[in-house]
Enzyme design. Structure first.
Site, PDB file in Angstrom:
ATOM      1  N   ASN A 151      24.982  22.706  21.183  1.00  0.00           N
ATOM      2  CA  ASN A 151      23.760  22.966  20.404  1.00  0.00           C
ATOM      3  C   ASN A 151      23.564  24.476  20.357  1.00  0.00           C
ATOM      4  O   ASN A 151      23.182  25.086  21.351  1.00  0.00           O
ATOM      5  CB  ASN A 151      22.568  22.279  21.092  1.00  0.00           C
ATOM      6  CG  ASN A 151      21.240  22.675  20.478  1.00  0.00           C
ATOM      7  OD1 ASN A 151      21.184  23.191  19.361  1.00  0.00           O
ATOM      8  ND2 ASN A 151      20.154  22.418  21.206  1.00  0.00           N
ATOM      9  N   TRP A 152      23.826  25.043  19.193  1.00  0.00           N
ATOM     10  CA  TRP A 152      23.737  26.507  19.074  1.00  0.00           C
ATOM     11  C   TRP A 152      22.303  26.989  18.908  1.00  0.00           C
ATOM     12  O   TRP A 152      22.052  28.196  18.929  1.00  0.00           O
ATOM     13  CB  TRP A 152      24.585  26.989  17.892  1.00  0.00           C
ATOM     14  CG  TRP A 152      26.056  27.041  18.179  1.00  0.00           C
ATOM     15  CD1 TRP A 152      26.708  26.522  19.271  1.00  0.00           C
ATOM     16  CD2 TRP A 152      27.071  27.660  17.371  1.00  0.00           C
ATOM     17  NE1 TRP A 152      28.059  26.773  19.191  1.00  0.00           N
ATOM     18  CE2 TRP A 152      28.311  27.480  18.030  1.00  0.00           C
ATOM     19  CE3 TRP A 152      27.061  28.343  16.149  1.00  0.00           C
ATOM     20  CZ2 TRP A 152      29.512  27.961  17.502  1.00  0.00           C
ATOM     21  CZ3 TRP A 152      28.261  28.823  15.630  1.00  0.00           C
ATOM     22  CH2 TRP A 152      29.466  28.640  16.303  1.00  0.00           C
ATOM     23  N   LYS A 153      21.363  26.061  18.702  1.00  0.00           N
ATOM     24  CA  LYS A 153      19.959  26.444  18.469  1.00  0.00           C
ATOM     25  C   LYS A 153      19.881  27.492  17.344  1.00  0.00           C
ATOM     26  O   LYS A 153      20.696  27.440  16.433  1.00  0.00           O
ATOM     27  CB  LYS A 153      19.318  26.946  19.763  1.00  0.00           C
ATOM     28  CG  LYS A 153      19.602  26.030  20.947  1.00  0.00           C
ATOM     29  CD  LYS A 153      18.747  26.343  22.129  1.00  0.00           C
ATOM     30  CE  LYS A 153      19.195  25.494  23.302  1.00  0.00           C
ATOM     31  NZ  LYS A 153      18.259  25.534  24.405  1.00  0.00           N
ATOM     32  N   HIS A 168      14.924  17.031  20.299  1.00  0.00           N
ATOM     33  CA  HIS A 168      15.189  18.025  21.347  1.00  0.00           C
ATOM     34  C   HIS A 168      13.852  18.491  21.920  1.00  0.00           C
ATOM     35  O   HIS A 168      12.854  18.589  21.200  1.00  0.00           O
ATOM     36  CB  HIS A 168      15.968  19.203  20.759  1.00  0.00           C
ATOM     37  CG  HIS A 168      16.477  20.143  21.798  1.00  0.00           C
ATOM     38  ND1 HIS A 168      15.673  21.085  22.408  1.00  0.00           N
ATOM     39  CD2 HIS A 168      17.704  20.270  22.371  1.00  0.00           C
ATOM     40  CE1 HIS A 168      16.391  21.750  23.305  1.00  0.00           C
ATOM     41  NE2 HIS A 168      17.620  21.281  23.305  1.00  0.00           N
ATOM     42  N   GLU A 221      12.734  21.268  22.597  1.00  0.00           N
ATOM     43  CA  GLU A 221      12.151  22.427  21.907  1.00  0.00           C
ATOM     44  C   GLU A 221      11.440  21.990  20.631  1.00  0.00           C
ATOM     45  O   GLU A 221      10.441  22.599  20.232  1.00  0.00           O
ATOM     46  CB  GLU A 221      13.241  23.485  21.626  1.00  0.00           C
ATOM     47  CG  GLU A 221      13.656  24.181  22.922  1.00  0.00           C
ATOM     48  CD  GLU A 221      15.072  24.726  22.951  1.00  0.00           C
ATOM     49  OE1 GLU A 221      15.723  24.803  21.899  1.00  0.00           O
ATOM     50  OE2 GLU A 221      15.530  25.065  24.059  1.00  0.00           O
ATOM     51  N   GLU A 273      17.937  15.423  29.035  1.00  0.00           N
ATOM     52  CA  GLU A 273      17.834  16.860  29.268  1.00  0.00           C
ATOM     53  C   GLU A 273      16.522  17.178  29.972  1.00  0.00           C
ATOM     54  O   GLU A 273      15.474  17.262  29.328  1.00  0.00           O
ATOM     55  CB  GLU A 273      17.861  17.612  27.934  1.00  0.00           C
ATOM     56  CG  GLU A 273      19.117  17.399  27.135  1.00  0.00           C
ATOM     57  CD  GLU A 273      19.377  18.568  26.189  1.00  0.00           C
ATOM     58  OE1 GLU A 273      20.445  19.156  26.304  1.00  0.00           O
ATOM     59  OE2 GLU A 273      18.496  18.904  25.387  1.00  0.00           O
ATOM     60  N   GLY A 309      18.372  26.031  29.756  1.00  0.00           N
ATOM     61  CA  GLY A 309      18.407  27.484  29.641  1.00  0.00           C
ATOM     62  C   GLY A 309      17.921  28.223  30.876  1.00  0.00           C
ATOM     63  O   GLY A 309      17.666  29.420  30.821  1.00  0.00           O
ATOM     64  N   SER A 338      21.739  23.452  31.336  1.00  0.00           N
ATOM     65  CA  SER A 338      22.526  24.417  32.117  1.00  0.00           C
ATOM     66  C   SER A 338      23.907  23.903  32.529  1.00  0.00           C
ATOM     67  O   SER A 338      24.373  24.181  33.638  1.00  0.00           O
ATOM     68  CB  SER A 338      21.720  24.888  33.331  1.00  0.00           C
ATOM     69  OG  SER A 338      20.555  25.584  32.902  1.00  0.00           O
ATOM     70  N   GLY A 385      23.936  23.922  25.577  1.00  0.00           N
ATOM     71  CA  GLY A 385      23.303  24.973  24.790  1.00  0.00           C
ATOM     72  C   GLY A 385      24.059  26.281  24.922  1.00  0.00           C
ATOM     73  O   GLY A 385      25.085  26.509  24.292  1.00  0.00           O
TER      74      GLY A 385
HETATM   75  C1  PEP Z   1      20.024  22.438  25.191  1.00  0.00           C
HETATM   76  O1  PEP Z   1      19.255  23.191  24.654  1.00  0.00           O
HETATM   77  O2  PEP Z   1      20.253  21.329  24.667  1.00  0.00           O
HETATM   78  C2  PEP Z   1      20.645  22.853  26.434  1.00  0.00           C
HETATM   79  C3  PEP Z   1      21.133  21.941  27.207  1.00  0.00           C
HETATM   80  O3  PEP Z   1      20.648  24.201  26.721  1.00  0.00           O
HETATM   81  P1  PEP Z   1      21.384  24.934  27.960  1.00  0.00           P
HETATM   82  O4  PEP Z   1      22.754  24.319  28.082  1.00  0.00           O
HETATM   83  O5  PEP Z   1      21.438  26.374  27.549  1.00  0.00           O
HETATM   84  O6  PEP Z   1      20.553  24.688  29.153  1.00  0.00           O
END
Ligand code: PEP
Length: 247
Positions: A8-10, A93, A95, A163, A169, A207, A228
């Site tokens: 997921n590049w956001k 998600h 976010e 998640e 993050g 993470s 992410g």
């Molecule tokens: C995500 O946003 O879906 C995610 C898992 O981010 P990260 O791997 O950076 O924690």
């Protein structure tokens, strides 16, 4: 089913980032990992990422609106993602739930829209740090599953991404025992919701990095990862794909 490793590049990625799509696609086509590999770039890059990937890896969207078209300025439909060559979309998600006030009912509508367009829907759930501290994480995930995963979900049209919001993050992750326990709980909830949902892959997200991927992906009921930050470069994403192969 093979594990699914989804990036997921956001809201990250301009044209030069397509070089990372090319590198990942090339590595996948030569190393043939035992994993389905998906990159979800921002909407502006979906079509070009599809062209770059040329079928070697899958490309997906990060969100869609439930309606197929209409007066919804700035939004994107599942049909538009499909038209651009996407085969999957992330819905719900944390976010989106946090910054756009998305409810379980809206997330379920988005998942149905994904299916209507022939996309795999990756439905995200997960507790906040406060909910975990209060010991409510099992209940929160159960409620999110009941509200966000529509009737008709099965292993071909849906994946669940667990998640924990506090792990996204932040560099923090639950312990392997905690990941195992919550994934077992999610599997139990899915099975209770209906037999068709029994085989749905449950991805872990939060993470995931090259250094912890192998252990996390080896955990029972972990059917892949939603990644992410570490999906933004081929150098970090590739070892995670390789770790899935070792599962
Ligand atoms: C995500 O946003 O879906 C995610 C898992 O981010 P990260 O791997 O950076 O924690």
């Amino acid at each position: 089913m093979k594990p699914l490793i989804a990036g997921n590049w956001k809201m990250n990625g301009l044209t030069p980032a397509l070089a990372d799509v090319e590198t990942v696609a090339e590595i996948v086509s030569t190393s043939l990992p035992n994993a389905d590999v998906l990159i979800c770039p921002p909407a502006t890059l979906v079509h070009r990422a599809v062209q770059t990937a040329a079928g070697r890896i899958a490309i997906g969207g990060q969100d869609c609106r439930p309606e197929p078209s209409g007066a919804f300025t700035g939004d994107i439909s599942a049909e538009m993602l499909r038209d651009a060559g996407a085969t999957a979309v992330i819905v719900g998600h944390s976010e989106r739930r946090q910054y756009h006030g998305e409810t379980n009912a809206l997330v379920a509508a988005k998942a149905r829209a994904a299916w209507r367009a022939g996309l795999l829907s990756i439905i995200c759930i997960g507790e906040t740090g406060d909910e975990r501290t209060r010991g409510q994480h099992l209940e929160v995930c159960k409620d999110q599953l009941a509200g966000s995963v529509p009737e008709g979900a099965n292993a071909d049209n849906t994946a669940i991404a667990y998640e924990p919001v506090w792990a996204i993050g932040t560099g923090k992750t639950p312990t392997i025992a905690e990941i195992g326990a919550i994934h077992a709980h999610i599997r139990q909830c899915l099975t209770r919701l209906g037999t068709a949902r029994t085989a749905i892959r449950i991805l872990y997200g939060g993470s995931v990095k090259p250094s912890n991927a192998r252990e996390i992906l080896a955990t029972p009921e972990v059917g892949g990862a939603l990644v992410g930050g570490a999906s933004l470069t081929a150098a970090d994403f590739h070892p995670i794909i390789a770790a899935a192969s070792a599962k």
